[in-house]
Scaffold this active site. Structure first.
Site, short mmCIF file in Angstrom:
data_model
loop_
_atom_site.label_atom_id
_atom_site.label_comp_id
_atom_site.label_asym_id
_atom_site.label_seq_id
_atom_site.Cartn_x
_atom_site.Cartn_y
_atom_site.Cartn_z
N LYS A 81 0.37 -3.62 6.29
CA LYS A 81 -0.06 -2.64 5.48
C LYS A 81 0.88 -1.35 5.48
CE LYS A 81 -3.38 0.87 5.78
NZ LYS A 81 -4.76 1.15 5.83
N ASP A 138 -5.23 -1.01 0.86
CA ASP A 138 -5.72 -0.52 2.20
C ASP A 138 -7.25 -0.73 0.74
OD1 ASP A 138 -5.66 0.96 -0.44
OD2 ASP A 138 -6.01 2.92 0.92
#
Length: 211
Positions: free
Chosen positions: A120, A138
């Site tokens: 991420k 997220d």
């Protein structure tokens, strides 16, 4: 959700916010890297409060490394998990200086080789600092993708792959920011603010909230 709806969703996001960006404050790829590492399980607001004090004193790998872990901890101690984050950042600075000439690398593999940098975080850097059309999933994006449902999936990686496939190419560069902001301020976890949602008529969530 069909392709026509998906396209209209992002057309509306683009019309409402043509130039979205992260709410983390930064001026260089290294500052963004530090901010994103600090933002794990913390709010952007709390990170910005810390980096506003930190960056004027140390905003390069060499300067941060010179602070040392204990010195860095003093600047970020109000942020959750600050000890482990300080340790990761100090080691990251050492790797950047020894292996990358003090520059933030521009490949996913090299970014994920840095302590505290997962997929991420690497995607955030690739997208926001280096302009790649990638998707950093997220908790906000994962929720929105499943709730709308724009790209339902049981894992973060499954949602990421579906979003990359489902989002029209011309919107992909900015989609990460639009979806985060939508999840943070409108399509919130406990109670989505459907009455103020600009895509409520396109959303297929069965439990929409009233005003």
């Amino acid at each position: 959700m069909n392709a026509a709806k998906r396209r209209e969703i992002f057309a509306r996001f683009a019309a409402a916010n043509p130039h979205p960006t992260t709410e983390l404050e930064y001026t260089t790829p290294f500052e963004l890297l530090v901010a994103v590492v600090l933002s794990a399980q913390a709010t952007d607001k709390s990170v910005n409060l810390a980096t506003r004090i930190l960056f004027p004193h140390a905003n390069t790998p060499a300067a941060l490394l010179a602070l040392g872990q204990v010195g860095l901890e003093k600047y970020i101690q109000r942020i959750g998990l600050y000890k482990s984050k300080a340790k990761h950042l100090i080691e990251t600075c050492r790797i950047l200086l020894e292996q990358h000439n003090g520059e933030v690398p521009t490949t996913r593999a090299a970014l994920e080789g840095l302590p505290g940098v997962g997929r991420k975080t690497a995607n955030v850097l690739l997208n926001t600092a280096f302009g790649e059309a990638v998707m950093a999933v997220d908790t906000h994006i994962f929720r929105v993708a499943n709730r709308i449902p724009l790209a339902p999936g049981k894992t973060v990686l499954e949602v990421e792959h579906k979003l990359m496939k489902n989002i029209p190419r011309e919107y992909l560069q900015d989609a990460h920011h639009w979806l985060i902001l939508h999840g943070r301020y409108i399509c919130k976890a406990r109670k989505p603010d459907c009455p103020h949602c600009l895509i409520a008529d396109l959303c297929e969530y069965p439990q929409k909230t009233a005003g």
